[in-house]
Scaffold this active site. Sequence first.
Site, PDB file in Angstrom:
ATOM      1  N   TYR A 185      -2.374  -1.063  10.790  1.00  0.00           N
ATOM      2  CA  TYR A 185      -2.581  -1.649   9.456  1.00  0.00           C
ATOM      3  C   TYR A 185      -1.390  -1.335   8.547  1.00  0.00           C
ATOM      4  O   TYR A 185      -0.826  -2.219   7.900  1.00  0.00           O
ATOM      5  CB  TYR A 185      -3.885  -1.103   8.831  1.00  0.00           C
ATOM      6  CG  TYR A 185      -3.939  -1.352   7.340  1.00  0.00           C
ATOM      7  CD1 TYR A 185      -4.195  -2.628   6.849  1.00  0.00           C
ATOM      8  CD2 TYR A 185      -3.688  -0.328   6.416  1.00  0.00           C
ATOM      9  CE1 TYR A 185      -4.201  -2.875   5.480  1.00  0.00           C
ATOM     10  CE2 TYR A 185      -3.694  -0.565   5.066  1.00  0.00           C
ATOM     11  CZ  TYR A 185      -3.950  -1.841   4.597  1.00  0.00           C
ATOM     12  OH  TYR A 185      -3.939  -2.087   3.237  1.00  0.00           O
ATOM     13  N   LYS A 223       1.745  -3.805   6.609  1.00  0.00           N
ATOM     14  CA  LYS A 223       2.196  -3.800   5.201  1.00  0.00           C
ATOM     15  C   LYS A 223       3.698  -3.570   5.142  1.00  0.00           C
ATOM     16  O   LYS A 223       4.425  -4.248   4.405  1.00  0.00           O
ATOM     17  CB  LYS A 223       1.463  -2.716   4.403  1.00  0.00           C
ATOM     18  CG  LYS A 223      -0.019  -2.953   4.237  1.00  0.00           C
ATOM     19  CD  LYS A 223      -0.283  -4.177   3.386  1.00  0.00           C
ATOM     20  CE  LYS A 223      -1.736  -4.576   3.359  1.00  0.00           C
ATOM     21  NZ  LYS A 223      -1.969  -5.904   2.787  1.00  0.00           N
ATOM     22  N   SER A 254       0.836  -1.204   0.000  1.00  0.00           N
ATOM     23  CA  SER A 254       0.000   0.000   0.000  1.00  0.00           C
ATOM     24  C   SER A 254       0.869   1.251   0.000  1.00  0.00           C
ATOM     25  O   SER A 254       1.977   1.253   0.572  1.00  0.00           O
ATOM     26  CB  SER A 254      -0.860  -0.010   1.268  1.00  0.00           C
ATOM     27  OG  SER A 254      -1.493   1.223   1.458  1.00  0.00           O
TER      28      SER A 254
HETATM   29  P1  NAD Z   1     -11.012  -7.112   0.891  1.00  0.00           P
HETATM   30  O1  NAD Z   1     -11.259  -7.064   2.355  1.00  0.00           O
HETATM   31  O2  NAD Z   1     -12.166  -6.903  -0.019  1.00  0.00           O
HETATM   32  O3  NAD Z   1     -10.299  -8.497   0.512  1.00  0.00           O
HETATM   33  C1  NAD Z   1      -9.442  -9.169   1.397  1.00  0.00           C
HETATM   34  C2  NAD Z   1      -9.873 -10.626   1.427  1.00  0.00           C
HETATM   35  O4  NAD Z   1      -9.024 -11.347   2.339  1.00  0.00           O
HETATM   36  C3  NAD Z   1     -11.313 -10.816   1.917  1.00  0.00           C
HETATM   37  O5  NAD Z   1     -11.995 -11.662   1.009  1.00  0.00           O
HETATM   38  C4  NAD Z   1     -11.157 -11.485   3.289  1.00  0.00           C
HETATM   39  O6  NAD Z   1     -12.231 -12.349   3.574  1.00  0.00           O
HETATM   40  C5  NAD Z   1      -9.836 -12.219   3.102  1.00  0.00           C
HETATM   41  N1  NAD Z   1      -9.097 -12.503   4.347  1.00  0.00           N
HETATM   42  C6  NAD Z   1      -8.769 -11.654   5.347  1.00  0.00           C
HETATM   43  N2  NAD Z   1      -8.067 -12.295   6.307  1.00  0.00           N
HETATM   44  C7  NAD Z   1      -7.940 -13.581   5.891  1.00  0.00           C
HETATM   45  C8  NAD Z   1      -7.336 -14.749   6.441  1.00  0.00           C
HETATM   46  N3  NAD Z   1      -6.715 -14.721   7.623  1.00  0.00           N
HETATM   47  N4  NAD Z   1      -7.394 -15.897   5.741  1.00  0.00           N
HETATM   48  C9  NAD Z   1      -8.027 -15.964   4.548  1.00  0.00           C
HETATM   49  N5  NAD Z   1      -8.629 -14.892   3.980  1.00  0.00           N
HETATM   50  C10 NAD Z   1      -8.591 -13.728   4.656  1.00  0.00           C
HETATM   51  O7  NAD Z   1      -9.858  -6.053   0.569  1.00  0.00           O
HETATM   52  P2  NAD Z   1      -9.325  -5.519  -0.822  1.00  0.00           P
HETATM   53  O8  NAD Z   1      -9.692  -4.085  -0.927  1.00  0.00           O
HETATM   54  O9  NAD Z   1      -9.660  -6.448  -1.910  1.00  0.00           O
HETATM   55  O10 NAD Z   1      -7.765  -5.557  -0.528  1.00  0.00           O
HETATM   56  C11 NAD Z   1      -6.960  -6.673  -0.893  1.00  0.00           C
HETATM   57  C12 NAD Z   1      -5.566  -6.462  -0.353  1.00  0.00           C
HETATM   58  O11 NAD Z   1      -5.058  -5.238  -0.868  1.00  0.00           O
HETATM   59  C13 NAD Z   1      -5.502  -6.346   1.169  1.00  0.00           C
HETATM   60  O12 NAD Z   1      -4.319  -6.983   1.614  1.00  0.00           O
HETATM   61  C14 NAD Z   1      -5.412  -4.860   1.400  1.00  0.00           C
HETATM   62  O13 NAD Z   1      -4.756  -4.553   2.602  1.00  0.00           O
HETATM   63  C15 NAD Z   1      -4.608  -4.412   0.203  1.00  0.00           C
HETATM   64  N6  NAD Z   1      -4.822  -3.007  -0.150  1.00  0.00           N
HETATM   65  C16 NAD Z   1      -6.104  -2.556  -0.347  1.00  0.00           C
HETATM   66  C17 NAD Z   1      -6.295  -1.215  -0.654  1.00  0.00           C
HETATM   67  C18 NAD Z   1      -7.689  -0.669  -0.817  1.00  0.00           C
HETATM   68  O14 NAD Z   1      -7.857   0.544  -0.710  1.00  0.00           O
HETATM   69  N7  NAD Z   1      -8.701  -1.478  -1.103  1.00  0.00           N
HETATM   70  C19 NAD Z   1      -5.208  -0.349  -0.786  1.00  0.00           C
HETATM   71  C20 NAD Z   1      -3.912  -0.854  -0.593  1.00  0.00           C
HETATM   72  C21 NAD Z   1      -3.735  -2.201  -0.280  1.00  0.00           C
HETATM   73  C1  WQD Z   2      -9.474   9.484   0.529  1.00  0.00           C
HETATM   74  C2  WQD Z   2      -9.717  10.976   0.770  1.00  0.00           C
HETATM   75  C3  WQD Z   2     -10.106  11.511   3.074  1.00  0.00           C
HETATM   76  C4  WQD Z   2     -13.903   9.377   3.439  1.00  0.00           C
HETATM   77  C5  WQD Z   2      -6.859   4.562   2.718  1.00  0.00           C
HETATM   78  C6  WQD Z   2      -5.799   3.884   3.526  1.00  0.00           C
HETATM   79  C7  WQD Z   2      -4.707   3.399   2.634  1.00  0.00           C
HETATM   80  C8  WQD Z   2      -5.272   2.546   1.498  1.00  0.00           C
HETATM   81  C9  WQD Z   2      -6.385   3.231   0.782  1.00  0.00           C
HETATM   82  C10 WQD Z   2      -5.267   0.280   2.156  1.00  0.00           C
HETATM   83  C11 WQD Z   2      -9.006  11.518   2.011  1.00  0.00           C
HETATM   84  C12 WQD Z   2     -11.333  11.808   2.242  1.00  0.00           C
HETATM   85  C13 WQD Z   2     -12.732   9.912   2.962  1.00  0.00           C
HETATM   86  C14 WQD Z   2     -14.968  10.253   3.775  1.00  0.00           C
HETATM   87  C15 WQD Z   2     -13.607  12.108   3.101  1.00  0.00           C
HETATM   88  N1  WQD Z   2      -5.884   1.348   2.002  1.00  0.00           N
HETATM   89  N2  WQD Z   2     -12.583  11.256   2.783  1.00  0.00           N
HETATM   90  N3  WQD Z   2     -14.768  11.588   3.575  1.00  0.00           N
HETATM   91  O1  WQD Z   2      -7.139   7.612   3.438  1.00  0.00           O
HETATM   92  O2  WQD Z   2      -6.203   7.932   1.093  1.00  0.00           O
HETATM   93  O3  WQD Z   2      -6.266   5.678   2.066  1.00  0.00           O
HETATM   94  O4  WQD Z   2      -7.372   3.670   1.727  1.00  0.00           O
HETATM   95  O5  WQD Z   2      -4.100   0.086   2.063  1.00  0.00           O
HETATM   96  O6  WQD Z   2      -3.833   2.665   3.433  1.00  0.00           O
HETATM   97  O7  WQD Z   2      -5.278   4.795   4.481  1.00  0.00           O
HETATM   98  O8  WQD Z   2      -8.382   6.728   1.398  1.00  0.00           O
HETATM   99  O9  WQD Z   2     -10.726   6.685   0.674  1.00  0.00           O
HETATM  100  O10 WQD Z   2     -10.216   6.794   3.148  1.00  0.00           O
HETATM  101  O11 WQD Z   2      -9.763   8.787   1.730  1.00  0.00           O
HETATM  102  O12 WQD Z   2     -13.493  13.325   2.942  1.00  0.00           O
HETATM  103  O13 WQD Z   2     -16.031   9.831   4.233  1.00  0.00           O
HETATM  104  O14 WQD Z   2     -11.119  11.166   1.006  1.00  0.00           O
HETATM  105  O15 WQD Z   2      -9.933  12.476   4.074  1.00  0.00           O
HETATM  106  O16 WQD Z   2      -8.615  12.832   1.725  1.00  0.00           O
HETATM  107  P1  WQD Z   2      -6.957   7.107   2.068  1.00  0.00           P
HETATM  108  P2  WQD Z   2      -9.847   7.186   1.766  1.00  0.00           P
END
Ligand code: NAD
Ligand code: WQD
Length: 339
Positions: free
Chosen positions: A150, A154, A125
Amino acid sequence: MNILVTGGAGFIGSHTLIELYKAGHTAVVADNFSNSNPESLRRVAGIIGIPEVPFSHVDIRDREGLEKIFAAHRFDACIHFAGLKAVGESVEKPWEYYENNIGGTLTLLDVMRRHGCKNIIFSSSATVYGDPAEIPITERCPKGRCTNPYGWTKSMIEQVLTDLQKADAEWNVILLRYFNPVGAHPSGRIGENPGGIPNNLMPYITQVAVGKRKELGVFGNDYPTPDGTGVRDYIHVCDLAAGHVAALQAIGRRCGVGVYNMGTGHGYSVLDMVKAFVRVNGVDVPYSIKPRRAGDIATCYCNPTKAKAELGWEARRSIDDMVRDSWNWQRHNPDGYPE
Ligand code: NAD
Ligand code: WQD
């Protein structure tokens, strides 16, 4: 290639399965459905046009469960999405986040190496950059202090994977640092399905638009950005999914450790996103300005040129595609996947 996809029923995993099959790969999903629903896998199978996506209802912390999967299949690589991802919750429940994300990854890696599968793509991330030292962020930008457990999971897993590869050159490790994934498959059949009150901007916007929430709170309008609201690098989930297929090709070339930003390189503010959503979809999104959210930074967007140069991948979809597809998913599935 045959790929183990942990967390494949989730938001990004489900979209990646489609790109994998499109590119001629096959996959087996390992998911405990703690934040997802097997219905997503049924819909993925329908989109791909196969009877079912093979999956195992397993927790990656369950060594015996993982052993059974590896005994039944031969994998060329693992794409490791499984993990808990709610930033605020991780502050309340740090032990649960370290145990699930780091503990689960350590068990997974041990089972993988015992079965001679040493190729992994990890969902990292942009949060590992902390408050970034430079904008746009390149991969040379030093990692920073994360503002929540969190983010640390990562950052720490990146370190574990890097050290593992250093000690054993048979490993190939790709760390994909996602920026802000949004959007959904254009079919509207799969998308982001947050439980409870959404933490992230786009699902909050779509839930206001569909009438489930009264108004969006915009967290701060006094940041040093063009309109005062936070600026992020939103990336369409289908582009991100394709990035994983590109990364698999690098693994095939035996890449060692590769770190790549997965973003578009464009920064959009909160109000840019709201305005694009209203313009493209013709629906209203009431909002009001609220105080800043703890831990937020003003601006975060990347320089994505390394991924283009080395993986031949770049994001193609526009902000209009993102807001259109997010809304298409939400309006056809106002309550997400049926339980
Ligand atoms: P998500 O929660 O939709 O998907 C994660 C999946 O992992 C889910 O299906 C959940 O059931 C499964 N899971 C969690 N813990 C588990 C375990 N112990 N064993 C087996 N399965 C398990 O999330 P996503 O948005 O699809 O994100 C996928 C990955 O990408 C995550 O690692 C997340 O941290 C990372 N990521 C997401 C974002 C984002 O904004 N969505 C941004 C950066 C990184
Ligand atoms: C985006 C912008 C908020 C909600 C997070 C995690 C990051 C990654 C992606 C997993 C910001 C603003 C949000 C709301 C708002 N996840 N906002 N009202 O914070 O950039 O990143 O998700 O790895 O680790 O920190 O994403 O979508 O929460 O926010 O004004 O109800 O929207 O302040 O500027 P963020 P976000």
